[in-house]
Design a protein around this motif. Structure first.
Motif, PDB file in Angstrom:
ATOM      1  N   LYS A 160      25.942  -1.073  12.853  1.00  0.00           N
ATOM      2  CA  LYS A 160      26.153  -1.138  11.405  1.00  0.00           C
ATOM      3  C   LYS A 160      27.578  -0.774  11.005  1.00  0.00           C
ATOM      4  CE  LYS A 160      21.400  -0.476   9.843  1.00  0.00           C
ATOM      5  NZ  LYS A 160      20.516   0.219   8.900  1.00  0.00           N
ATOM      6  N   SER A 210      18.917  -9.786  11.681  1.00  0.00           N
ATOM      7  CA  SER A 210      18.835  -9.215  10.340  1.00  0.00           C
ATOM      8  C   SER A 210      20.196  -8.734   9.860  1.00  0.00           C
ATOM      9  CB  SER A 210      17.833  -8.054  10.332  1.00  0.00           C
ATOM     10  OG  SER A 210      17.827  -7.402   9.084  1.00  0.00           O
ATOM     11  N   MET A 211      20.959  -8.105  10.757  1.00  0.00           N
ATOM     12  CA  MET A 211      22.300  -7.643  10.402  1.00  0.00           C
ATOM     13  C   MET A 211      23.218  -8.817  10.090  1.00  0.00           C
ATOM     14  SD  MET A 211      22.625  -4.350  10.322  1.00  0.00           S
ATOM     15  CE  MET A 211      24.410  -4.256  10.427  1.00  0.00           C
ATOM     16  N   ARG A 212      23.142  -9.856  10.892  1.00  0.00           N
ATOM     17  CA  ARG A 212      24.003 -11.028  10.672  1.00  0.00           C
ATOM     18  C   ARG A 212      23.687 -11.708   9.343  1.00  0.00           C
ATOM     19  NH1 ARG A 212      23.092 -11.795  16.275  1.00  0.00           N
ATOM     20  NH2 ARG A 212      21.424 -13.312  15.829  1.00  0.00           N
ATOM     21  N   VAL A 213      22.424 -11.702   8.973  1.00  0.00           N
ATOM     22  CA  VAL A 213      22.015 -12.317   7.707  1.00  0.00           C
ATOM     23  C   VAL A 213      22.508 -11.496   6.523  1.00  0.00           C
ATOM     24  CG1 VAL A 213      20.009 -12.854   6.254  1.00  0.00           C
ATOM     25  CG2 VAL A 213      20.031 -13.517   8.667  1.00  0.00           C
ATOM     26  N   ARG A 214      22.482 -10.183   6.656  1.00  0.00           N
ATOM     27  CA  ARG A 214      22.867  -9.307   5.540  1.00  0.00           C
ATOM     28  C   ARG A 214      24.374  -9.251   5.314  1.00  0.00           C
ATOM     29  NH1 ARG A 214      20.191  -3.793   6.920  1.00  0.00           N
ATOM     30  NH2 ARG A 214      19.165  -4.806   8.677  1.00  0.00           N
ATOM     31  N   ASN A 215      25.144  -9.344   6.395  1.00  0.00           N
ATOM     32  CA  ASN A 215      26.589  -9.133   6.278  1.00  0.00           C
ATOM     33  C   ASN A 215      27.289 -10.030   5.261  1.00  0.00           C
ATOM     34  OD1 ASN A 215      26.769  -6.956   7.992  1.00  0.00           O
ATOM     35  ND2 ASN A 215      27.175  -8.188   9.816  1.00  0.00           N
ATOM     36  N   TYR A 261      26.364 -10.902   2.504  1.00  0.00           N
ATOM     37  CA  TYR A 261      26.103 -10.381   1.164  1.00  0.00           C
ATOM     38  C   TYR A 261      26.740  -9.017   0.944  1.00  0.00           C
ATOM     39  CZ  TYR A 261      22.646 -14.129   1.105  1.00  0.00           C
ATOM     40  OH  TYR A 261      22.035 -15.350   1.174  1.00  0.00           O
ATOM     41  N   THR A 262      26.724  -8.191   1.992  1.00  0.00           N
ATOM     42  CA  THR A 262      27.272  -6.840   1.832  1.00  0.00           C
ATOM     43  C   THR A 262      28.791  -6.801   1.965  1.00  0.00           C
ATOM     44  OG1 THR A 262      26.859  -6.385   4.179  1.00  0.00           O
ATOM     45  CG2 THR A 262      25.175  -5.685   2.609  1.00  0.00           C
ATOM     46  N   GLY A 309      21.742  -2.965   1.091  1.00  0.00           N
ATOM     47  CA  GLY A 309      22.010  -3.871   2.198  1.00  0.00           C
ATOM     48  C   GLY A 309      22.027  -3.191   3.548  1.00  0.00           C
ATOM     49  N   ARG A 324      20.482  -0.330   4.235  1.00  0.00           N
ATOM     50  CA  ARG A 324      19.187   0.329   4.442  1.00  0.00           C
ATOM     51  C   ARG A 324      19.337   1.722   5.060  1.00  0.00           C
ATOM     52  NH1 ARG A 324      15.238  -4.615   6.493  1.00  0.00           N
ATOM     53  NH2 ARG A 324      15.708  -5.997   4.742  1.00  0.00           N
TER      54      ARG A 324
END
Length: 229
Positions: free
Chosen positions: A119, A175-180, A182-183, A224, A226
């Motif tokens: 993260k 999941s991390m790749r999908v969130r990045n 946006y964050t 984002g 979590r």
């Protein structure tokens, strides 16, 4: 015995930075949104036990929250970089790998460390420093901390015999790749908003739009990532 050996070195290394380096507190307050946390309506207690206190006066959640916001994740790995590095330097790799296989506590510790390291983001942490820190001495400390973070990542990869973090956790890695996407923009916005917020405070008045936007970035990054603390 090995765990006690690691703990002794990790604790000493952590305290050397957090408590004994005179540049650490000024760096912490400049590079993270710690001074702005009180504006965010999270939790039932103030961020500090004493408004004028140092790092030791911070409550646990804001302490970790601040480092999470700018993706250095420092409280979660600092000290482990030195302990694991010295263990590898003394050819203790077979023992560490046996501990992972046979001791659930140590295996969970390494897995949690890997998650936090995944993260972290050296690029984003560097951007916060570039935007918010002006003192060259403090920048030198930041460069050292980012180097230590990279060393910790390398040590974990060596111990787990992996080429990349979360190699054995493809669902979480995805999941991390999908969130990045946006964050990441929220981080860049937050760094700029923190700069404007501090400049406005020096002039005696912070625009409401800046303060409101800053709160949105803190809440958004927290959601984002979590991890708030």
């Amino acid at each position: 015995e090995t765990m006690d050996w690691l703990t002794e070195r990790s604790l000493k290394a952590y305290r050397n930075v957090v408590r004994e380096n005179p540049d650490f507190v000024p760096y912490f307050r400049q590079v993270t949104p710690e001074t702005a946390l009180g504006k965010l309506a999270l939790g039932s207690r103030p961020a500090r036990r004493k408004p004028t206190g140092g790092v030791e006066s911070l409550r646990a959640i804001p302490w970790i929250f601040a480092w999470t916001q700018m993706r250095l994740m420092l409280p979660s790995w600092l000290g482990s970089d030195v302990a694991l590095g010295e263990a590898l330097g003394e050819n203790r790799l077979p023992v560490l790998q046996e501990m992972i296989r046979r001791w659930p506590f140590f295996r969970t510790y390494i897995d949690m460390l890997e998650m936090v390291l995944a993260k972290s983001d050296l690029r984003i942490a560097s951007y916060y420093e570039k935007t918010l820190v002006t003192d060259d001495t403090l920048k030198k400390l930041g460069e050292d901390l980012r180097g230590r973070l990279q060393s910790c990542i390398d040590h974990v990869l060596t111990i787990k015999e992996q080429q990349a973090l979360l190699e054995a956790e493809p669902v979480f890695a995805h999941s991390m790749r999908v969130r990045n996407p946006y964050t990441d923009p929220l981080h860049y916005l937050q760094a700029e908003l923190l700069r404007r917020d501090r400049e406005s405070e020096d002039q005696g008045k912070v625009p409401e739009t800046v303060e409101r936007a800053l709160k949105v970035t803190m809440a958004g990054i927290s959601a984002g990532m979590r991890n708030t603390g």
